[in-house]
Write a protein that holds these residues in place. Structure first.
Motif, PDB file in Angstrom:
ATOM      1  N   LYS A 128       1.005  -1.377   0.113  1.00 26.23           N
ATOM      2  CA  LYS A 128       0.095   0.038  -0.049  1.00 26.23           C
ATOM      3  C   LYS A 128       0.802   1.297   0.069  1.00 26.23           C
ATOM      4  N   ASP A 129       2.032   1.174   0.746  1.00 24.02           N
ATOM      5  CA  ASP A 129       3.034   2.544   0.996  1.00 24.02           C
ATOM      6  C   ASP A 129       4.316   2.177   0.101  1.00 24.02           C
ATOM      7  N   SER A 130       4.024   1.489  -1.100  1.00 26.35           N
ATOM      8  CA  SER A 130       5.262   1.306  -1.904  1.00 26.35           C
ATOM      9  C   SER A 130       5.227   2.501  -3.035  1.00 26.35           C
ATOM     10  N   ASP A 131       6.545   2.653  -3.273  1.00 27.11           N
ATOM     11  CA  ASP A 131       6.610   4.027  -4.438  1.00 27.11           C
ATOM     12  C   ASP A 131       7.072   3.230  -5.777  1.00 27.11           C
ATOM     13  N   ILE A 179       4.482  -9.907   0.351  1.00 27.04           N
ATOM     14  CA  ILE A 179       4.649  -8.462  -0.193  1.00 27.04           C
ATOM     15  C   ILE A 179       4.311  -7.430   1.217  1.00 27.04           C
ATOM     16  N   ILE A 180       3.311  -8.025   1.917  1.00 22.30           N
ATOM     17  CA  ILE A 180       3.071  -7.220   3.152  1.00 22.30           C
ATOM     18  C   ILE A 180       4.192  -7.516   4.156  1.00 22.30           C
ATOM     19  N   ASN A 181       4.697  -8.594   4.031  1.00 20.89           N
ATOM     20  CA  ASN A 181       5.978  -8.863   5.196  1.00 20.89           C
ATOM     21  C   ASN A 181       7.182  -8.369   4.539  1.00 20.89           C
ATOM     22  N   GLY A 182       7.257  -7.860   3.316  1.00 19.43           N
ATOM     23  CA  GLY A 182       8.485  -7.120   2.923  1.00 19.43           C
ATOM     24  C   GLY A 182       9.394  -8.129   2.195  1.00 19.43           C
ATOM     25  N   ASN A 183       9.047  -9.547   2.255  1.00 19.32           N
ATOM     26  CA  ASN A 183       9.902 -10.489   1.602  1.00 19.32           C
ATOM     27  C   ASN A 183       9.962 -10.461  -0.080  1.00 19.32           C
ATOM     28  N   CYS A 184       9.228  -9.846  -0.263  1.00 25.39           N
ATOM     29  CA  CYS A 184       8.904  -9.553  -1.783  1.00 25.39           C
ATOM     30  C   CYS A 184       8.420  -8.224  -2.143  1.00 25.39           C
ATOM     31  N   ALA A 186       6.518  -7.177  -5.113  1.00 20.60           N
ATOM     32  CA  ALA A 186       5.283  -7.225  -6.011  1.00 20.60           C
ATOM     33  C   ALA A 186       4.929  -8.606  -6.340  1.00 20.60           C
ATOM     34  N   CYS A 187       3.690  -8.697  -7.010  1.00 19.19           N
ATOM     35  CA  CYS A 187       3.231  -9.731  -7.663  1.00 19.19           C
ATOM     36  C   CYS A 187       2.414  -9.158  -8.731  1.00 19.19           C
ATOM     37  N   PHE A 188       2.140 -10.116  -9.631  1.00 23.94           N
ATOM     38  CA  PHE A 188       1.149  -9.991 -10.796  1.00 23.94           C
ATOM     39  C   PHE A 188      -0.035 -10.834 -10.551  1.00 23.94           C
ATOM     40  N   GLU A 189      -1.369 -10.269 -10.282  1.00 28.13           N
ATOM     41  CA  GLU A 189      -2.439 -11.096  -9.814  1.00 28.13           C
ATOM     42  C   GLU A 189      -3.559 -10.694 -10.723  1.00 28.13           C
ATOM     43  N   ASP A 190      -4.488 -11.775 -11.074  1.00 32.67           N
ATOM     44  CA  ASP A 190      -5.595 -11.214 -11.658  1.00 32.67           C
ATOM     45  C   ASP A 190      -6.483 -10.049 -11.231  1.00 32.67           C
ATOM     46  N   THR A 206      -2.695  -1.620  -6.412  1.00 31.23           N
ATOM     47  CA  THR A 206      -2.385  -2.080  -7.950  1.00 31.23           C
ATOM     48  C   THR A 206      -1.640  -0.863  -8.540  1.00 31.23           C
ATOM     49  N   VAL A 207      -0.569  -1.251  -9.342  1.00 27.88           N
ATOM     50  CA  VAL A 207       0.034  -0.155 -10.048  1.00 27.88           C
ATOM     51  C   VAL A 207      -0.432  -0.375 -11.542  1.00 27.88           C
TER      52      VAL A 207
END
Ligand code: GLN
Length: 254
Positions: A128-131, A179-184, A186-190, A206-207
């Motif tokens: 949510k807070d990613s650049d 992603i929420i944990n910060g281990n990754c 991003a992902c690509f989801e439907d 989403t971006v």
């Protein structure tokens, strides 16, 4: 004595019915078949576990039930996860899969698909807070993938060009968590699925634009269960014509 004759008569009737049953041809044997259909287990609004009822609910579950009712298809549904579902159909351990599965030319080499029943594509998902707002920002980072999916294929196809690596997960929720944990990052989801998750409070966003919009289909192992695909298509046409299909989508906010 009367009772005795009634009993004999009843036995004779049952016996003659059984004899008729014994002369079953292939067509009636098909009607009696109970199909095993497999699906994803955490892919709302298409399939997800409802802990209140202990049942799997969603657009795919309802579409399958409506088509089965329309066509007289008997089936058991097993929500085993996306990649395991595809593997079971390929191994002949299940007859068909309905799991928000995108129809692609590559998959058509090993599956036969029904007509498309819902159109969607993938989208890039970040915290949510990613650049991060494009593939260019992924350099040196780790992207989460869900086994066997179009999102994973897209992530893997672009990793060398954009300089990131991927980490594989079994389900949609696991990749969100990474992603929420910060281990990754991003992902690509439907698109529809991540939209539903975000609406329900998952702390992601989403971006960018929708990637590769295409249709979802019901699928069998290539060259098998042709009658099941025919019935699915006939049933789909009927539930579209009689309003049931729209009713199902509306139920899930589409
Ligand atoms: N539509 C995507 C695909 O077919 C994702 C399906 C899913 O994760 N259930 O790969």
């Amino acid at each position: 004595m009367k009772k005795f004759f009634a009993l004999v008569l009843a036995i004779l009737m049952v016996a003659s019915l059984a004899a008729c049953g014994g002369s079953t041809n292939d067509a009636t044997a098909d009607q009696a078949k109970v199909y095993t259909i497999v699906s994803d287990n955490a892919f709302a609004p298409f399939e997800s576990y409802d802990s209140e009822t202990g049942e799997y609910v969603g657009i795919d579950m309802d579409i399958m039930a409506a088509i089965a009712e329309d066509q007289g298809i008997e089936y058991n549904m097993m929500n085993v996860g996306f990649d395991p579902a595809l593997a079971k159909v390929q191994a002949g351990q299940a007859d068909a899969v309905i799991a928000g599965m995108t129809i692609t030319d590559e998959r058509k080499e090993i599956f036969d698909f029904s007509e498309g029943y819902f159109e969607d594509g993938q989208v890039m998902v970040v915290a949510k807070d990613s650049d991060i707002d494009s593939l260019d920002d992924l350099n040196g980072k780790v992207v989460a993938t869900k086994n066997g999916t179009m999102g994973a294929e897209y992530a893997n196809a672009n990793k060398d060009e954009y300089g990131y690596t991927t980490k594989a997960f079994e389900g949609s929720n696991e990749q969100y968590q990474a992603i929420i944990n910060g281990n990754c990052v991003a992902c690509f989801e439907d698109y529809t699925v991540i939209g539903d998750a975000i609406k329900n409070g998952v702390e992601l966003k989403t971006v960018g634009e929708k990637i590769n919009p295409s249709f979802y289909g019901f699928a069998v192992k290539k060259g098998t269960n042709a009658e099941l695909i025919e019935k699915f298509n006939a049933g789909l046409a009927n539930i579209k014509a009689n309003g049931k299909y729209d009713e199902i989508l509306a139920k899930y906010g589409m």
